[in-house]
Design an enzyme around this catalytic site. Structure first.
Site, PDB file in Angstrom:
ATOM      1  N   ASP A 160       0.912  -1.405  -0.094  1.00 24.16           N
ATOM      2  CA  ASP A 160       0.027   0.334  -0.043  1.00 24.16           C
ATOM      3  C   ASP A 160       0.683   0.828  -0.164  1.00 24.16           C
ATOM      4  O   ASP A 160       1.783   1.053  -0.128  1.00 24.16           O
ATOM      5  CB  ASP A 160      -1.082  -0.430   1.403  1.00 24.16           C
ATOM      6  CG  ASP A 160      -0.176   0.287   2.570  1.00 24.16           C
ATOM      7  OD1 ASP A 160       0.736   0.267   2.444  1.00 24.16           O
ATOM      8  OD2 ASP A 160      -1.339   0.515   3.511  1.00 24.16           O
ATOM      9  N   HIS A 161      -0.423   2.656   0.841  1.00 26.41           N
ATOM     10  CA  HIS A 161       1.155   3.586  -0.346  1.00 26.41           C
ATOM     11  C   HIS A 161       2.021   4.033   1.776  1.00 26.41           C
ATOM     12  O   HIS A 161       3.227   3.780   0.995  1.00 26.41           O
ATOM     13  CB  HIS A 161       0.223   4.925   0.603  1.00 26.41           C
ATOM     14  CG  HIS A 161      -0.512   4.662   1.477  1.00 26.41           C
ATOM     15  ND1 HIS A 161      -1.455   4.174   1.295  1.00 26.41           N
ATOM     16  CD2 HIS A 161      -0.953   4.848   2.511  1.00 26.41           C
ATOM     17  CE1 HIS A 161      -2.842   3.947   3.228  1.00 26.41           C
ATOM     18  NE2 HIS A 161      -2.304   5.280   2.940  1.00 26.41           N
TER      19      HIS A 161
ATOM     20  N   CYS B 123       3.181  -2.988   4.360  1.00 24.67           N
ATOM     21  CA  CYS B 123       2.702  -1.766   4.983  1.00 24.67           C
ATOM     22  C   CYS B 123       2.717  -0.727   5.598  1.00 24.67           C
ATOM     23  O   CYS B 123       4.058  -1.079   5.837  1.00 24.67           O
ATOM     24  CB  CYS B 123       0.800  -2.117   4.633  1.00 24.67           C
ATOM     25  SG  CYS B 123       1.018  -2.531   6.618  1.00 24.67           S
ATOM     26  N   GLY B 124       2.254   0.116   6.254  1.00 19.76           N
ATOM     27  CA  GLY B 124       3.284   0.771   7.133  1.00 19.76           C
ATOM     28  C   GLY B 124       4.217   0.523   8.086  1.00 19.76           C
ATOM     29  O   GLY B 124       4.719   0.415   7.938  1.00 19.76           O
ATOM     30  N   THR B 125       3.161  -1.007   8.925  1.00 16.44           N
ATOM     31  CA  THR B 125       3.197  -1.367   9.715  1.00 16.44           C
ATOM     32  C   THR B 125       4.096  -2.903   8.847  1.00 16.44           C
ATOM     33  O   THR B 125       4.412  -3.815  10.262  1.00 16.44           O
ATOM     34  CB  THR B 125       2.756  -1.878  10.877  1.00 16.44           C
ATOM     35  OG1 THR B 125       1.590  -2.209  10.676  1.00 16.44           O
ATOM     36  CG2 THR B 125       2.536  -0.340  11.598  1.00 16.44           C
ATOM     37  N   GLY B 126       3.702  -3.724   8.505  1.00 19.49           N
ATOM     38  CA  GLY B 126       3.588  -4.654   7.298  1.00 19.49           C
ATOM     39  C   GLY B 126       2.125  -5.721   8.721  1.00 19.49           C
ATOM     40  O   GLY B 126       1.902  -6.538   8.044  1.00 19.49           O
ATOM     41  N   ILE B 127       1.337  -4.677   9.264  1.00 18.86           N
ATOM     42  CA  ILE B 127       0.566  -5.713  10.061  1.00 18.86           C
ATOM     43  C   ILE B 127      -0.663  -6.175   9.014  1.00 18.86           C
ATOM     44  O   ILE B 127      -1.142  -7.457   9.355  1.00 18.86           O
ATOM     45  CB  ILE B 127      -0.200  -5.222  11.362  1.00 18.86           C
ATOM     46  CG1 ILE B 127       1.209  -5.273  12.583  1.00 18.86           C
ATOM     47  CG2 ILE B 127      -1.001  -5.833  12.359  1.00 18.86           C
ATOM     48  CD1 ILE B 127       0.622  -3.920  13.837  1.00 18.86           C
ATOM     49  N   GLY B 128      -1.007  -5.126   8.966  1.00 20.58           N
ATOM     50  CA  GLY B 128      -1.940  -5.372   7.640  1.00 20.58           C
ATOM     51  C   GLY B 128      -2.456  -6.162   6.328  1.00 20.58           C
ATOM     52  O   GLY B 128      -3.383  -6.955   6.311  1.00 20.58           O
TER      53      GLY B 128
ATOM     54  N   HIS C 152      11.647 -22.453  10.300  1.00 18.54           N
ATOM     55  CA  HIS C 152      11.010 -23.430  11.281  1.00 18.54           C
ATOM     56  C   HIS C 152       9.088 -23.168  10.288  1.00 18.54           C
ATOM     57  O   HIS C 152       8.467 -24.318  10.223  1.00 18.54           O
ATOM     58  CB  HIS C 152      10.286 -22.837  12.799  1.00 18.54           C
ATOM     59  CG  HIS C 152      11.493 -23.432  13.558  1.00 18.54           C
ATOM     60  ND1 HIS C 152      11.588 -22.956  14.637  1.00 18.54           N
ATOM     61  CD2 HIS C 152      12.294 -23.878  13.219  1.00 18.54           C
ATOM     62  CE1 HIS C 152      12.601 -23.215  15.637  1.00 18.54           C
ATOM     63  NE2 HIS C 152      13.339 -24.013  14.255  1.00 18.54           N
TER      64      HIS C 152
ATOM     65  N   ARG D  71       9.963 -32.484  12.691  1.00 17.16           N
ATOM     66  CA  ARG D  71       8.794 -32.337  13.264  1.00 17.16           C
ATOM     67  C   ARG D  71       8.633 -30.483  12.973  1.00 17.16           C
ATOM     68  O   ARG D  71       7.271 -30.529  13.006  1.00 17.16           O
ATOM     69  CB  ARG D  71      10.145 -31.843  14.752  1.00 17.16           C
ATOM     70  CG  ARG D  71       9.998 -30.352  15.445  1.00 17.16           C
ATOM     71  CD  ARG D  71      10.848 -30.843  16.469  1.00 17.16           C
ATOM     72  NE  ARG D  71      11.578 -29.286  16.951  1.00 17.16           N
ATOM     73  CZ  ARG D  71      12.900 -28.294  17.077  1.00 17.16           C
ATOM     74  NH1 ARG D  71      13.452 -29.364  15.782  1.00 17.16           N
ATOM     75  NH2 ARG D  71      12.618 -27.599  16.840  1.00 17.16           N
ATOM     76  N   HIS D  72       8.369 -30.153  12.927  1.00 19.77           N
ATOM     77  CA  HIS D  72       7.556 -28.995  11.621  1.00 19.77           C
ATOM     78  C   HIS D  72       7.080 -29.057  10.581  1.00 19.77           C
ATOM     79  O   HIS D  72       6.710 -28.241  10.110  1.00 19.77           O
ATOM     80  CB  HIS D  72       8.968 -27.422  11.370  1.00 19.77           C
ATOM     81  CG  HIS D  72       9.882 -27.029  11.724  1.00 19.77           C
ATOM     82  ND1 HIS D  72      10.048 -26.517  13.644  1.00 19.77           N
ATOM     83  CD2 HIS D  72      11.193 -27.230  12.415  1.00 19.77           C
ATOM     84  CE1 HIS D  72      10.455 -26.591  14.397  1.00 19.77           C
ATOM     85  NE2 HIS D  72      11.952 -26.874  14.603  1.00 19.77           N
TER      86      HIS D  72
HETATM   87  C1  RB5 Z   1      -2.078   3.148   6.177  1.00 19.95           C
HETATM   88  O1  RB5 Z   1      -2.180   4.500   6.809  1.00 19.95           O
HETATM   89  C2  RB5 Z   1      -1.574   2.268   7.034  1.00 19.95           C
HETATM   90  O2  RB5 Z   1      -2.561   1.789   8.809  1.00 19.95           O
HETATM   91  C3  RB5 Z   1      -1.143   0.741   6.830  1.00 19.95           C
HETATM   92  O3  RB5 Z   1      -0.123   0.940   5.840  1.00 19.95           O
HETATM   93  C4  RB5 Z   1      -0.933  -0.723   7.464  1.00 19.95           C
HETATM   94  O4  RB5 Z   1       0.033   0.243   8.521  1.00 19.95           O
HETATM   95  C5  RB5 Z   1      -1.593  -1.103   7.845  1.00 19.95           C
HETATM   96  O5  RB5 Z   1      -1.640  -2.009   8.636  1.00 19.95           O
END
Ligand code: RB5
Length: 145
Positions: free
Chosen positions: A8-9, A66-71, A99, A133-134
């Site tokens: 994403d951005h 993404c910003g955090t990689g989480i989304g 693993h 085992r993995h």
């Molecule tokens: C976008 O602002 C931000 O929410 C996205 O890049 C990301 O960090 C989501 O997990």
């Protein structure tokens, strides 16, 4: 090896830097966007399309940003068969391969410096899955929806 990239951005600049680095090392790249630079887009679409490209066999592995990689990691992991690992350290990248046999890597453009991200990518790509085992645990993951 062909690697699919999608961001994403918030992950766009890191994706561009990683792309340059991987191309210089001879990897083939499938860039799935965003094509809008740092203009705001919705990260679920990018995590998903990259996961789908890997599961369709269009690329062997994928990296989502993404910003955090989480989304993007949440989105990629919605695709059956994807094992997407969000990594913030070289140790996590090593474990993600040996693993978890992670077929997709997630990185945060606002959380991880380029130098660390490059080391994470290198380690993830060059570490072999240990099996043993993995394997059973990865099989259990693969049976989940
Ligand atoms: C976008 O602002 C931000 O929410 C996205 O890049 C990301 O960090 C989501 O997990």
């Amino acid at each position: 090896m062909k690697i699919a990239l999608a961001s994403d951005h918030g992950g766009f600049e890191l994706k561009e830097d990683i792309k340059k680095n991987l191309l210089s090392k001879g990897y083939e790249i499938l860039d799935l966007g965003t094509t809008n630079g740092t203009d705001s887009v919705d990260y679920p679409n990018y995590g998903r399309i990259c996961g789908e490209a890997v599961m369709a066999g269009i690329a062997e592995k994928g990296i989502v940003f993404c910003g955090t990689g989480i989304g993007v990691s949440i989105a990629a992991n919605k695709v059956k068969g994807v094992r997407c690992a969000l990594c913030t350290s070289v140790f996590m990248a090593e474990m993600a391969s040996c693993h978890n046999d992670a077929n997709v890597l997630a990185l945060g453009g606002r959380t991880t410096e380029l130098e660390t991200a490059l080391e994470i990518v290198k380690t993830w790509l060059n570490t072999e899955f240990e099996g043993g085992r993995h394997q059973k645990r990865v099989d259990l993951l693969n049976q989940m929806r």
